[in-house]
Design a protein around this motif. Structure first.
Motif: not given
Length: 547
Positions: A412-431
């Motif tokens: 599952t995607p790496m998590v970068w920023e707690r408050e961002l959508s998808n924790a900063g991984f993607s602005a779209g829908t993650p795979w």
């Protein structure tokens, strides 16, 4: 030709390698898939950990039936990941930051959409007719022998055009190359040169013992279970593990090809290989053969430490088995990668212990003799993500669900920023979905926080780098009651003592009268040391200098 970054031919000995799974690392174009520009963007994070190199999982052109491990063009980047120019930019930035770049070389098989296979299957007389493993059926129409696919079912697929079976050790869309054909070897090595000429520093060789098959296509015998085995070929739910794989892999001809591979790398200087070896109870013997003599692979890793056991007895047995079997080779140790459940979920008996286990595990890994490999997200203490069947993308998990959930839970995607959508991984829908439990462990939630797993990783890898004995010094175990893991690391005049308590109970280790130690604490741990007695709390470690 470009020189590899740095000048030390042996940079790989004792190095720390960070595995990047590009699809799940950082998306920059909003399609829900990570890409090479995302890797470039996040290289400063990797460099901040104090690692020496990155290993990139496949980014080559592929139908993505097995997430890129089914290659249709070895010399180009799949559009989902970007372009060759994006790769070159990433490589240059990594080298600027002092990071070596190792790429995944998946050469035991290709995609069935690779032009080589398209031509090979077109007839029995074309120029590439013998580039893959083809065989006639038995008189009753069944497969040539009993070989199995790791991904379930027979290892043979019928092709109506040639009216023959072809071998596939994984998906039926991943046909095996025929390395008995010298033309295949030449073609594969040409793709290796392509990336060496671009400046890569090495290769991780996927399934490095699968290149050759038995020419006579003999049946594999049933496996006689070994209760002391530390490595298995497949989960217990998979019948692949019921065979003794004498003939479908690890053939003697592989040694000469690995010598050819090494000779190519040696032309460039400063490059390295790490081989993946899955060979059941024979894995260490295979590693010994593949890394001995300085003319084949630089190092290998096995699955010995990628299982569920987190005990002093297990780790000591694995290391001592390696030391006694692989006398002049080198090992790459890891607790996690893209193929297994994340180790905090495997090792921690209780959810409350995950943070402590994450810290203890990297402290232990950093103390072992060998090169070590980290998997993206473990520096955050990420646990395995739980997914519903409808969310799975891994063909292995889909095939064996619900007895085996597959590999998506660690991808599952790496998590970068707690408050961002998808924790900063993607602005779209993650795979694959981003779970809230992961979001709370994001990089920005741990950055600069005293006691956080992320900061513990940085401090521990800095500790390893500062001790010459930990890079390539000797390692000797001391006798204990088996509840404690005790060993020394020594090089020149530096001698360190380590005592690991991997249990849930306090333990005391009485230093032998012949040893005199002074505390040299590893980051994050503070056991009590007095009167030659070391008192360790649960999941604790002592480090001291011996004099």
């Amino acid at each position: 030709m470009p020189a590899a970054s740095g000048s030390d031919e042996n940079w790989w000995r004792g190095a720390v390698i960070y595995q990047v799974y590009p699809r799940s690392f950082q998306d920059t174009d909003g399609d829900g898939m990570g890409d090479l520009r995302g890797v470039t963007r996040r290289l400063p994070h990797i460099a901040s950990l104090g690692v020496d190199a990155i290993w990139l999982s496949p980014f080559f052109t592929s139908p993505q039936a097995d997430m890129g491990y089914d290659v249709s063009d070895y010399c180009d980047v799949d559009p989902m990941f970007g372009t060759l120019a994006d790769f070159d930019e990433m490589l240059a930035e990594a080298h600027r930051l002092g990071l070596k770049v190792i790429i995944d070389q998946v050469i035991s098989h290709t995609s069935d959409r690779h032009p080589w296979f398209v031509e090979s299957r077109s007839s029995r007389t074309n120029a590439k007719a013998d580039w893959y493993v083809w065989a006639d059926p038995k008189p009753d129409g069944t497969a040539p022998n009993n070989w199995l696919s790791i991904f379930g079912g027979p290892g043979w697929e019928w092709d109506g055009v040639r009216r023959q079976y072809y071998l596939h050790n994984f998906l039926s869309s991943q046909p095996d190359l025929n390395f008995h054909n010298p033309e295949v070897q030449e073609a594969v090595l040409a793709t290796v040169r392509f990336w060496l000429d671009r400046g890569v520093d090495g290769f991780r060789l996927d399934t490095a013992n699968f290149y050759f098959h038995d020419r006579l296509l003999r049946d594999n015998p049933p496996l006689v279970p070994d209760p002391d085995a530390t490595s298995r070929d497949a989960p217990e739910v998979n019948p692949y593990g019921m065979q003794d794989h004498l003939y479908d892999k690890t053939q003697p001809e592989n040694l000469d090809f690995l010598r050819r591979f090494r000779a190519v790398l040696d032309e460039y200087g400063g490059r390295a290989t790490v081989g993946e070896v899955g060979d059941g109870s024979r894995s260490l013997q295979t590693v010994a053969a593949y890394t001995s003599g300085g003319d084949k692979l630089h190092m290998c890793y096995t699955f010995d430490l990628l299982g569920p056991e987190f005990t002093a007895r297990h780790f000591r047995r694995c290391v001592e088995n390696f030391q006694s079997t692989v006398t002049d080779g080198w090992v790459c140790w890891a607790f996690s990668n893209h193929d297994v459940m994340r180790h905090v979920s495997r090792f921690a008996l209780r959810e409350a212990d995950r943070e402590r286990v994450a810290k203890l595990a990297i402290s232990l890994l950093a103390s072992l003799r060998g090169t070590i490999c980290l998997y993206q997200g473990e520096e955050l203490g990420l646990p395995e993500a739980e997914l519903a069947f409808e969310e799975l993308r891994d063909p292995y998990g889909i095939r064996f669900w619900p007895a085996f959930a597959g590999r998506d839970g660690c991808r599952t995607p790496m998590v970068w920023e707690r408050e961002l959508s998808n924790a900063g991984f993607s602005a779209g829908t993650p795979w694959l979905p981003v779970r809230d439990g992961h979001r709370m462990l994001a990089v920005d939630a741990q950055e600069g926080v005293e006691g956080a797993v992320l900061e513990h990783y940085r401090q521990t890898l800095g500790f390893r780098r500062a001790q010459s004995a930990l890079v390539d010094g000797d390692m000797v175990f001391l006798g204990t009651n088996q509840d404690l893991l005790v060993f020394t690391r020594e090089k020149d005049d530096e001698r360190l003592l380590f005592v690991f308590n991997l249990t849930q109970e306090p333990q005391t280790f009485h230093l032998p009268a012949t040893l005199v130690a002074e505390p040299h604490p590893m980051p994050g741990f503070a056991p009590v040391f007095a009167d030659n007695a070391i008192k360790l709390a649960a999941l604790d470690v002592f480090c001291g200098r011996l004099r």
